[in-house]
Design a protein around this motif. Structure first.
Motif, mmCIF file in Angstrom:
data_model
loop_
_atom_site.group_PDB
_atom_site.id
_atom_site.type_symbol
_atom_site.label_atom_id
_atom_site.label_comp_id
_atom_site.label_asym_id
_atom_site.label_seq_id
_atom_site.Cartn_x
_atom_site.Cartn_y
_atom_site.Cartn_z
ATOM 1 N N VAL A 110 0.308 2.515 2.862
ATOM 2 C CA VAL A 110 0.141 1.205 2.121
ATOM 3 C C VAL A 110 -1.099 0.560 2.390
ATOM 4 N N SER A 111 -1.636 0.501 3.713
ATOM 5 C CA SER A 111 -3.015 -0.140 4.043
ATOM 6 C C SER A 111 -3.860 0.765 3.471
ATOM 7 N N GLY A 112 -3.719 2.095 3.233
ATOM 8 C CA GLY A 112 -5.035 2.937 2.646
ATOM 9 C C GLY A 112 -4.964 2.951 1.102
ATOM 10 N N ASN A 113 -3.867 2.045 0.240
ATOM 11 C CA ASN A 113 -3.762 2.120 -0.869
ATOM 12 C C ASN A 113 -4.560 1.094 -1.696
ATOM 13 N N ALA A 114 -5.388 0.510 -1.050
ATOM 14 C CA ALA A 114 -6.431 -0.683 -1.287
ATOM 15 C C ALA A 114 -5.409 -1.774 -2.120
ATOM 16 N N PHE A 115 -5.672 -1.997 -3.298
ATOM 17 C CA PHE A 115 -5.169 -3.182 -4.098
ATOM 18 C C PHE A 115 -4.315 -2.378 -5.286
ATOM 19 N N ASN A 139 -0.941 -4.470 -1.293
ATOM 20 C CA ASN A 139 -1.759 -5.352 -0.422
ATOM 21 C C ASN A 139 -2.131 -6.341 -1.287
ATOM 22 N N VAL A 140 -1.993 -7.678 -0.756
ATOM 23 C CA VAL A 140 -2.500 -8.914 -1.429
ATOM 24 C C VAL A 140 -3.990 -8.875 -1.235
ATOM 25 N N ASP A 141 -4.441 -8.688 0.038
ATOM 26 C CA ASP A 141 -5.977 -8.649 0.508
ATOM 27 C C ASP A 141 -5.928 -7.822 1.797
ATOM 28 N N ASP A 142 -6.932 -7.779 2.652
ATOM 29 C CA ASP A 142 -6.869 -7.177 3.867
ATOM 30 C C ASP A 142 -6.255 -7.412 5.054
ATOM 31 N N LYS A 143 -5.286 -8.593 4.661
ATOM 32 C CA LYS A 143 -4.683 -9.277 5.965
ATOM 33 C C LYS A 143 -3.074 -9.376 5.344
ATOM 34 N N GLU A 149 15.918 -10.446 -6.080
ATOM 35 C CA GLU A 149 16.640 -9.900 -5.143
ATOM 36 C C GLU A 149 15.960 -9.916 -3.808
ATOM 37 N N GLU A 150 14.714 -9.505 -3.969
ATOM 38 C CA GLU A 150 13.783 -9.513 -2.407
ATOM 39 C C GLU A 150 12.569 -9.973 -2.928
ATOM 40 N N ALA A 151 11.806 -10.872 -1.868
ATOM 41 C CA ALA A 151 10.339 -10.937 -2.166
ATOM 42 C C ALA A 151 9.994 -11.419 -0.520
ATOM 43 N N TYR A 152 8.870 -10.716 -0.193
ATOM 44 C CA TYR A 152 8.369 -11.268 1.105
ATOM 45 C C TYR A 152 6.761 -11.007 0.954
ATOM 46 N N LEU A 153 6.067 -11.457 2.125
ATOM 47 C CA LEU A 153 4.803 -11.214 2.290
ATOM 48 C C LEU A 153 4.774 -11.066 3.911
ATOM 49 N N GLU A 154 4.085 -10.029 4.267
ATOM 50 C CA GLU A 154 3.833 -9.485 5.613
ATOM 51 C C GLU A 154 2.502 -9.424 6.056
ATOM 52 N N THR A 155 2.148 -9.843 7.375
ATOM 53 C CA THR A 155 0.709 -9.692 7.813
ATOM 54 C C THR A 155 0.490 -8.408 8.204
ATOM 55 N N LEU A 156 -0.745 -7.797 7.985
ATOM 56 C CA LEU A 156 -1.192 -6.542 8.432
ATOM 57 C C LEU A 156 -1.804 -6.418 9.744
ATOM 58 N N ALA A 157 -2.175 -7.885 10.335
ATOM 59 C CA ALA A 157 -2.898 -7.884 11.359
ATOM 60 C C ALA A 157 -1.903 -7.916 12.704
#
Length: 117
Positions: free
Chosen positions: A26-31, A83-87, A109-117
Motif C-alpha cells: 500500500v505504501s509503495g503504491n504512491a497515489f 494513500n491520501v498523501d505520505d501520512k 458500508e465502511e470508510a476510514y482514514l489510517e495514519t501511516l506514521a
C-alpha cells in the motif's frame, strides 16, 4: 501431532508477515488507488411454474415467493483504497442494491482514514 503444533505456532507468524507485506504494498503504491468491484448474483431455473406452485400446509404472504427465473444481480460492492498523501491511507466501501421495484440504493458500508506514521 507434531505437525498440528507446528502449524498452530506458524499461523500467527504468517498472519503478521502478510500484514507487513500488505502495508509495504500500500505504501509503495504512491497515489494510485486500488479499486475493486464485487458482483453477487444468482441464476434461478424451476421445473414447475413458480406462479402456481404451493407447499401444502404452508401459507405464503404476497412478498414471499421464489426469485425471478434467469440471471440476476443481487448486491454489488464497490471498494476504493489509496494513500491520501505520505501520512494517511484511506478506504471506502459502498453497497449498491436494486429492489424488486427496480429502485437502486447506494449505501456506505465502511470508510476510514489510517495514519501511516
Amino acid at each position: 501431532m507434531r505437525f498440528s503444533k507446528r502449524a498452530a505456532l506458524a499461523a500467527p507468524l504468517l498472519v503478521a508477515t502478510s500484514s507487513i507485506a500488505l502495508a509495504q504494498q500500500v505504501s509503495g503504491n504512491a497515489f494510485n488507488p486500488a479499486i475493486s468491484l464485487i458482483l453477487d448474483g444468482h441464476y434461478a431455473s424451476y421445473s414447475q411454474d413458480p406462479a402456481t406452485y404451493r407447499l401444502p400446509g404452508f401459507l405464503l404472504d404476497s412478498e414471499a415467493g421464489l426469485p425471478a427465473e434467469g440471471l440476476s444481480l443481487d448486491e454489488t460492492e464497490f471498494a476504493v483504497s489509496a494513500n491520501v498523501d505520505d501520512k494517511y491511507y484511506g478506504f471506502m466501501s459502498l453497497a449498491i442494491e436494486t429492489s424488486d421495484a427496480g429502485d437502486t440504493a447506494v449505501s456506505l458500508e465502511e470508510a476510514y482514514l489510517e495514519t501511516l506514521a
